[in-house]
Design a protein around this motif. Structure first.
Motif, short mmCIF file in Angstrom:
data_model
loop_
_atom_site.label_atom_id
_atom_site.label_comp_id
_atom_site.label_asym_id
_atom_site.label_seq_id
_atom_site.Cartn_x
_atom_site.Cartn_y
_atom_site.Cartn_z
N THR A 125 0.85 -1.19 0.00
CA THR A 125 0.00 0.00 0.00
C THR A 125 0.88 1.23 0.00
OG1 THR A 125 -1.47 -1.28 1.42
CG2 THR A 125 -1.99 1.05 1.14
N CYS A 172 1.12 4.25 0.96
CA CYS A 172 0.48 5.22 1.86
C CYS A 172 1.39 5.43 3.08
CB CYS A 172 -0.88 4.67 2.27
SG CYS A 172 -1.54 5.31 3.81
N LEU A 173 1.57 6.67 3.46
CA LEU A 173 2.48 7.00 4.57
C LEU A 173 2.15 6.19 5.82
CD1 LEU A 173 4.62 8.83 6.02
CD2 LEU A 173 2.76 10.41 6.47
N PHE A 174 0.88 6.22 6.22
CA PHE A 174 0.51 5.58 7.48
C PHE A 174 0.68 4.06 7.41
CE2 PHE A 174 -1.76 9.65 7.46
CZ PHE A 174 -1.19 10.20 8.60
N GLY A 223 -0.85 -5.03 4.66
CA GLY A 223 -2.22 -4.72 4.23
C GLY A 223 -3.11 -4.21 5.35
N CYS A 224 -2.60 -4.20 6.58
CA CYS A 224 -3.45 -3.82 7.73
C CYS A 224 -3.15 -2.41 8.24
CB CYS A 224 -3.26 -4.81 8.87
SG CYS A 224 -3.81 -6.45 8.46
N GLY A 225 -2.15 -1.77 7.69
CA GLY A 225 -1.71 -0.49 8.27
C GLY A 225 -2.47 0.73 7.84
N CYS A 226 -3.18 0.65 6.70
CA CYS A 226 -3.84 1.87 6.25
C CYS A 226 -5.13 2.10 7.02
CB CYS A 226 -4.10 1.85 4.75
SG CYS A 226 -5.27 0.64 4.21
N GLY A 227 -5.49 3.38 7.12
CA GLY A 227 -6.65 3.74 7.93
C GLY A 227 -7.95 3.36 7.26
N GLY A 228 -9.04 3.51 7.98
CA GLY A 228 -10.36 3.23 7.43
C GLY A 228 -10.75 1.79 7.60
N GLY A 229 -11.70 1.56 8.45
CA GLY A 229 -12.22 0.21 8.62
C GLY A 229 -11.44 -0.62 9.61
N THR A 230 -11.98 -1.78 9.85
CA THR A 230 -11.37 -2.69 10.81
C THR A 230 -11.07 -3.99 10.09
OG1 THR A 230 -13.59 -3.37 11.38
CG2 THR A 230 -12.58 -1.71 12.78
N GLY A 231 -10.81 -5.01 10.85
CA GLY A 231 -10.73 -6.34 10.24
C GLY A 231 -9.35 -6.96 10.25
N CYS A 232 -8.29 -6.20 10.55
CA CYS A 232 -6.97 -6.79 10.57
C CYS A 232 -6.56 -7.11 11.99
CB CYS A 232 -5.95 -5.86 9.95
SG CYS A 232 -5.93 -5.94 8.16
N PHE A 261 -14.47 11.32 6.90
CA PHE A 261 -13.62 10.49 7.73
C PHE A 261 -13.70 10.97 9.19
CE2 PHE A 261 -9.62 8.15 8.62
CZ PHE A 261 -9.90 7.03 7.89
N PRO A 299 -16.06 3.14 10.02
CA PRO A 299 -17.00 3.57 8.98
C PRO A 299 -18.38 2.94 9.15
CG PRO A 299 -15.48 1.95 8.11
CD PRO A 299 -15.06 2.19 9.53
N LYS A 352 -15.56 -5.61 6.05
CA LYS A 352 -15.33 -4.90 7.33
C LYS A 352 -15.48 -3.39 7.17
CE LYS A 352 -13.86 -9.00 8.66
NZ LYS A 352 -14.86 -9.95 9.16
N ILE A 373 -14.80 -1.54 4.55
CA ILE A 373 -13.74 -0.89 3.75
C ILE A 373 -14.16 -0.89 2.28
CG2 ILE A 373 -11.28 -0.95 3.19
CD1 ILE A 373 -10.91 -2.51 5.81
N LYS A 415 -6.27 -5.48 1.02
CA LYS A 415 -6.12 -6.10 2.34
C LYS A 415 -6.45 -7.59 2.31
CE LYS A 415 -7.42 -2.04 5.12
NZ LYS A 415 -6.82 -2.12 6.45
N GLN A 432 -9.52 -8.76 1.88
CA GLN A 432 -10.86 -9.00 2.41
C GLN A 432 -11.90 -9.13 1.28
OE1 GLN A 432 -10.61 -5.59 4.80
NE2 GLN A 432 -10.08 -6.69 6.65
N THR A 487 -0.38 10.58 0.07
CA THR A 487 -0.19 9.33 -0.68
C THR A 487 -1.32 8.34 -0.37
OG1 THR A 487 1.21 8.52 1.12
CG2 THR A 487 2.33 9.48 -0.77
N GLY A 488 -1.86 8.41 0.84
CA GLY A 488 -2.95 7.51 1.23
C GLY A 488 -4.28 7.88 0.60
N ILE A 545 9.42 8.14 1.70
CA ILE A 545 9.27 8.25 3.16
C ILE A 545 10.64 8.17 3.84
CG2 ILE A 545 8.36 7.04 5.20
CD1 ILE A 545 5.85 6.45 3.45
#
Lengths: 87, 330
Positions: A60, A62-64, A78-87, B34, B39, B89, B91, B99, B101, B290-291, B305
């Motif tokens: 991903t 993405c910085l975060f 795959g679990c580090g980006c924001g938004g949602g749960t599940g990881c 957000f 969500p 989940k 997303i 991810k 899923q 980037t995200g 980064i």
């Protein structure tokens, strides 16, 4: 990074169809990257290549996500980006 | 949902009509901004969009992020369609596919839950997949199930209606992700909201420090940070440089010039404080953007980064040093 194995490639064209950025094309009966700058390494081509002809460093961009997954290593791939749960 | 079938006594998962309420629209707005970490979601299952369930209507697979399903329903209006909402989940399609899923297994599981309703003939059912799900969905795994015929649908929900007019459905091989002004504007508001939160927190911390230690308070850092957050997505393709952080540096140069012009006559250390703060913030914003962008390459962002995050931190330290020098000289 994306790499194509020309020996394994059968030019079936699935990678061309699944790429959301139009990175891949079939030339001389082989898949090749034509818009490499547009590749975001989502991994759709690798996942859908039945012949194992594509290698991609999937992740991903993405910085975060990179901060949590690759630098701090507190989240799985795959679990580090924001938004949602599940990881 | 799982309901008991009244006639046979067997367990059968019935389809439900997907209705959008006014509260759903408010939830979609919150999802967009957000505002909550968790969500709003749609319960996974089989839905239909018209007046009644029609087994001849197109079967579209989607995620259970409320905003996506509401958008899908709106885009399909007034068509009859079936929506197979799988558990991602909460997303969106692309992120959940990344991810793992939004996967072939999840789709097959959900199809099997509703198999008595979906599979009623000998012909395979056309299963329309969002193109962006294919980084998680392996087409060959779906094709093994002879009851279904997976088809690659469009990238965007808005294109579905036109796509569904031409049956039998073809793979959307040429559909591409677009990152134009409309898409950037869509990311602008949440980017500003998220970044404003951090800027306000920073402003509050500086204000409290001033109250306790009489450090002084430069409130200008809050609007400057918000301006950077708004300008970056808007000017993204026009900012010089290919890398996100380099674009951030370009924007920082322009904002610094404007700020120095606005505060002309101020001391050099205070000017240096503003400039280093603006550069640090702009680089940080660029990296965090980037995200929100659909054009971020994982390997390149990792390198960025590694190079630019330390630079941003260093510039923040420099700005603090200049700030206290300016206070000493005042």
């Amino acid at each position: 990074m994306i790499e194509f194995d020309k020996v394994k490639c059968t030019a079936c064209g699935v990678c061309v169809k699944v790429c959301p950025h139009g990175v891949i094309a079939i030339r001389d009966k082989k898949a090749i990257p034509v818009n490499i700058d547009r590749c975001i390494e989502c991994g759709a081509c690798k996942l859908n290549c039945e012949f194992g002809a594509i290698e991609v460093t999937v992740g991903t961009g993405c910085l975060f996500a990179i901060f949590k997954e690759d630098i701090l290593k507190i989240k799985g791939k795959g679990c580090g980006c924001g938004g949602g749960t599940g990881c | 949902m799982k309901d008991k079938c009244c006639c046979s006594g067997t367990s059968k998962a019935f389809p439900r009509r997907f209705d959008v309420t006014a509260i759903d629209h408010i939830k979609v707005l919150f999802n967009w901004l957000f505002l909550f970490n968790k969500p709003f979601i749609v319960r996974p299952g089989l839905y239909y969009t018209g007046e009644r369930y029609d087994n001849g209507s197109p079967l579209i697979v989607t995620c259970n992020f409320l905003s996506t399903v509401v958008l899908l329903k709106r885009s399909l209006r007034p068509l009859n369609a079936r929506l197979l909402v799988i558990d991602t989940k909460g997303i969106n399609v692309w992120c959940s596919a990344g991810k793992g899923q939004f996967s072939s297994k999840e789709i097959l599981d959900k199809l099997n839950t509703h198999k008595d309703i979906i599979f009623d003939g000998e012909r395979p059912v056309e299963l329309i997949l969002p193109k962006l799900s294919l980084s998680g969905v392996r087409l060959s795994e779906l094709k093994k199930d002879k009851r279904i015929h997976p088809v690659i649908g469009p990238v965007y929900a808005k294109d579905l209606k036109g796509y569904l007019e031409h049956s039998p459905y073809k793979d959307c091989a040429d559909d591409r992700v677009i990152f134009g002004i409309k898409q950037r504007f869509y990311t602008l508001i949440p980017t500003v909201v998220q970044f404003s939160g951090y800027a306000l927190l920073m402003g509050c911390a500086a204000f409290l420090l001033n109250l306790i230690f009489k450090t002084g308070f430069r409130w200008q850092i809050v609007p400057v940070s918000i301006a950077i957050a708004a300008l970056y997505p808007l000017l993204f393709p026009y900012l010089p440089g290919k890398r996100f952080a380099v674009k951030g540096l370009s924007l920082a140069a322009a904002v610094s010039l404007a700020t120095l012009f606005a505060i002309k006559g101020t001391s050099y250390p205070l000017g240096a404080f503003y400039v280093s703060f603006i550069f640090a913030t702009s680089v940080l914003l660029a990296l965090s953007y980037t995200g929100n962008s659909p054009v971020s390459n994982y390997s390149k962002i990792r390198k960025e980064i590694a190079h630019f995050l330390p630079l941003s931190i260093f510039l923040y330290i420099v700005s603090i040093i200049f700030y206290f020098i300016s206070r000493g000289g005042a």
